[in-house]
Design a protein around this motif. Structure first.
Motif, PDB file in Angstrom:
ATOM      1  N   ASN A  86       0.803  -1.238   0.000  1.00 30.23           N
ATOM      2  CA  ASN A  86       0.000   0.000   0.000  1.00 30.23           C
ATOM      3  C   ASN A  86       0.830   1.279   0.000  1.00 30.23           C
ATOM      4  OD1 ASN A  86      -2.504  -1.463   0.145  1.00 30.23           O
ATOM      5  ND2 ASN A  86      -2.085  -1.799   2.326  1.00 30.23           N
ATOM      6  N   LEU A  87       1.886   1.302  -0.818  1.00 31.35           N
ATOM      7  CA  LEU A  87       2.689   2.516  -0.913  1.00 31.35           C
ATOM      8  C   LEU A  87       1.892   3.612  -1.617  1.00 31.35           C
ATOM      9  CD1 LEU A  87       6.207   1.140  -1.943  1.00 31.35           C
ATOM     10  CD2 LEU A  87       5.482   1.955   0.309  1.00 31.35           C
ATOM     11  N   THR A  88       2.024   4.828  -1.130  1.00 32.94           N
ATOM     12  CA  THR A  88       1.349   5.947  -1.791  1.00 32.94           C
ATOM     13  C   THR A  88       2.060   6.275  -3.094  1.00 32.94           C
ATOM     14  OG1 THR A  88       2.713   7.527  -0.567  1.00 32.94           O
ATOM     15  CG2 THR A  88       0.579   6.935   0.384  1.00 32.94           C
ATOM     16  N   THR A  89       1.386   7.052  -3.939  1.00 33.66           N
ATOM     17  CA  THR A  89       1.979   7.449  -5.211  1.00 33.66           C
ATOM     18  C   THR A  89       1.705   8.917  -5.469  1.00 33.66           C
ATOM     19  OG1 THR A  89       2.047   7.018  -7.593  1.00 33.66           O
ATOM     20  CG2 THR A  89      -0.080   6.766  -6.498  1.00 33.66           C
ATOM     21  N   LYS A 181       6.778   0.857   8.954  1.00 31.02           N
ATOM     22  CA  LYS A 181       5.905   1.902   8.435  1.00 31.02           C
ATOM     23  C   LYS A 181       6.764   2.955   7.736  1.00 31.02           C
ATOM     24  CE  LYS A 181       1.720   0.761   9.977  1.00 31.02           C
ATOM     25  NZ  LYS A 181       0.554   0.565   9.064  1.00 31.02           N
ATOM     26  N   VAL A 182       6.398   3.275   6.525  1.00 28.63           N
ATOM     27  CA  VAL A 182       7.113   4.320   5.790  1.00 28.63           C
ATOM     28  C   VAL A 182       6.625   5.676   6.277  1.00 28.63           C
ATOM     29  CG1 VAL A 182       7.547   5.320   3.508  1.00 28.63           C
ATOM     30  CG2 VAL A 182       7.409   2.828   3.773  1.00 28.63           C
ATOM     31  N   ASP A 193      -0.748   7.618   6.374  1.00 28.47           N
ATOM     32  CA  ASP A 193      -0.345   6.255   6.035  1.00 28.47           C
ATOM     33  C   ASP A 193       0.313   6.255   4.658  1.00 28.47           C
ATOM     34  OD1 ASP A 193       0.015   3.594   5.685  1.00 28.47           O
ATOM     35  OD2 ASP A 193      -2.103   3.038   5.668  1.00 28.47           O
ATOM     36  N   ARG A 194       1.602   5.982   4.629  1.00 24.95           N
ATOM     37  CA  ARG A 194       2.343   5.971   3.363  1.00 24.95           C
ATOM     38  C   ARG A 194       2.704   4.551   2.923  1.00 24.95           C
ATOM     39  NH1 ARG A 194       3.727  11.243   2.435  1.00 24.95           N
ATOM     40  NH2 ARG A 194       3.495  12.593   4.267  1.00 24.95           N
ATOM     41  N   GLY A 195       2.169   3.578   3.636  1.00 28.93           N
ATOM     42  CA  GLY A 195       2.414   2.191   3.271  1.00 28.93           C
ATOM     43  C   GLY A 195       3.520   1.568   4.109  1.00 28.93           C
ATOM     44  N   GLU A 196       3.867   0.323   3.763  1.00 28.08           N
ATOM     45  CA  GLU A 196       4.871  -0.423   4.510  1.00 28.08           C
ATOM     46  C   GLU A 196       5.978  -0.916   3.590  1.00 28.08           C
ATOM     47  OE1 GLU A 196       2.973  -2.685   8.253  1.00 28.08           O
ATOM     48  OE2 GLU A 196       2.299  -3.451   6.318  1.00 28.08           O
TER      49      GLU A 196
END
Length: 487
Positions: A86-89, A181-182, A193-196
């Motif tokens: 779930n990384l952001t873009t 957690k990123v 939440d920027r993903g893991e």
């Protein structure tokens, strides 16, 4: 490996406490290269000693030089495999093209790049190829070192977007699977939440070295491919890249000499397989894979001996073919791919395809497919670009920014392509060779690792001094006081 390193041995008989060599008896010398020693059978070179200038070299005896690697200098490596969730873009459309930058903290507190992964295109949950990094490079061997991994979103414009990062110690990577957690430091939305980032696998291991494979008898086989397309210019025009300069070498010849003189030292028979592409042959056929020596393309028929044989075959070919086109690489890569099938014993050989070209590729898709197919073989591809072109497609093939992917979605198994622009280094042959060849040792060892191939046992070196010197190195050792070694 990629440098021509001269080394000289001088043998003296010391008869007094004088520090001046001229006060002692000179017994003979050997001038050679490190590559000649390492590339000899069992990494042991036996040669006749030479006398002073103008003297008979046969009477000075023999010197035997054995190369051994200091095991403590190699150290361990760390193997890591990363994935994400779930990384952001930052992309308006699509899921983003992510890559990682692994950094370690220096003694001055600043962070230094250790490794940059390939770019995984259009994915919110990318998984990256496994990577192996020497522990010395990774953290200077200190597992207490502070580490940082940055997550980036690649953009074609070259202005990439920073997604976030994680921090840890080098020891955390050794401890096994982890999830972080990123986060983005100094962000206006610190809780976003920027993903893991996920460490799926890690291990410390001791990798066999390039020298261990060479000492075990792994021979470097070289296939050379020269561009004979019309874009090089008419051979009789002084501006042509193929112009036969009566007072020097043209760009193709310089590249052949600089790279060939190093590679031939790692082959016992000093043979090159020499081809051309993009020319119209005397029979009127346009060929993208023909032997420079005029022979058929049957197995091994295109071989020439040494760098001089390469230069002779190249010059002969210029007078017998018509420069034509287009610039197609795929047939030559497929030919080199086929050559790797000659390796019957794993670990006994490795191929290098040297392509020297002046122009942009016209069969890009087929070339990428051929590289992806060959990336699972004992092969490295070196491309030297000569002339004024910008070579944008060549740099894409290099795969430093992102892993190559074939038309049907298959990714390259490992990085096997290195591109160098000749014009930047044409006045510096040693540096050209260094830039062209420096990735090959790592590429060879990465291939062997991918196939779980270990170095072959190092051949035993005979203690018979007289039986290992070839006929060209015959010698006489004078009797010492009537009781020494006789001729």
């Amino acid at each position: 490996f990629e440098e021509n390193q001269d080394i000289q041995f001088l043998l003296y008989d010391i008869d007094s406490a004088s520090a001046k060599l001229d006060d002692h008896d000179f017994l003979g010398s050997l001038t050679t290269t490190v590559a000649s020693v390492v590339g000899a059978r069992g990494s042991c070179l036996t040669r006749a000693l030479s006398g002073k200038s103008g003297e008979d070299a046969k009477r000075y005896g023999v010197i035997k030089v054995l190369a051994e690697e200091v095991s403590g200098a190699r150290g361990d490596s760390i193997r890591l495999r990363f994935a994400s969730a779930n990384l952001t873009t930052k992309d308006w459309f699509g899921k983003g093209d992510k890559y990682l930058c692994i950094q370690r903290q220096r003694g001055d507190g600043a962070f230094e790049l250790v490794h940059k992964t390939e770019v995984v295109k259009n994915s919110k949950e990318p998984s990256w190829l496994p990577l192996d990094i020497p522990l010395q490079k990774f953290c200077l061997g200190n597992l207490a070192t502070e580490m940082k991994i940055e997550v980036w979103d690649w953009n074609m414009s070259g202005s990439h977007d920073f997604i976030g990062q994680i921090e840890c110690k080098a020891q955390d990577f050794v401890n096994g699977p982890q999830r972080w957690k990123v986060h983005k430091p100094q962000s206006k939305a610190p809780g976003k939440d920027r993903g893991e980032l996920i460490l799926q696998h890690s291990e410390l291991f001791h990798p066999p070295s390039f020298l261990e494979f060479i000492s075990g008898g792994c021979e470097m086989h070289v296939v050379v491919a020269i561009d004979f397309t019309a874009s090089n210019g008419p051979v009789n025009n002084p501006k042509s890249l193929h112009y036969k300069n009566p007072t020097g070498w043209n760009s193709y010849q310089q590249a052949l000499i600089s790279v060939g003189e190093i590679l031939e030292k790692y082959s016992n028979d000093r043979m090159f397989e020499a081809y051309g592409f993009g020319a119209k042959l005397p029979n009127g056929q346009v060929s993208h894979c023909f032997a420079l020596n005029g022979q058929t393309n049957s197995d091994g028929a295109a071989k020439v001996h040494g760098v001089q044989g390469l230069l002779d075959a190249y010059s002969h070919c210029l007078t017998n073919v018509e420069l034509y086109g287009p610039t197609n690489f795929a047939p030559m890569i497929q030919r080199a791919h086929e050559c790797t099938n000659r390796i019957r014993v794993p670990g006994s050989g490795y191929y290098v395809l040297l392509i020297i070209t002046d122009g942009e590729i016209t069969d890009m898709d087929a070339t990428v497919n051929a590289i992806v197919d060959a990336s699972d073989k004992a092969l490295s591809i070196v491309i030297v670009g000569v002339g004024p072109e910008n070579f944008v497609k060549m740099k894409e093939l290099d795969g430093d920014d992102q892993a190559l992917t074939s038309a049907n979605g298959r990714r390259v198994q490992r990085d096997i392509v290195q591109f160098v622009s000749f014009r930047d280094l044409k006045n510096n042959g040693p540096l050209l060779a260094k830039e062209v060849l420096y990735e090959i040792p790592d590429q060879l060892t990465s291939y062997m690792k991918s196939k779980n191939v270990k170095p072959l046992p190092k051949p035993k070196v005979s203690s018979n001094w007289f039986g290992e010197v070839g006929a060209s190195d015959s010698f006489r050792v004078p009797s010492q006081g009537g009781g020494g070694i006789q001729p």
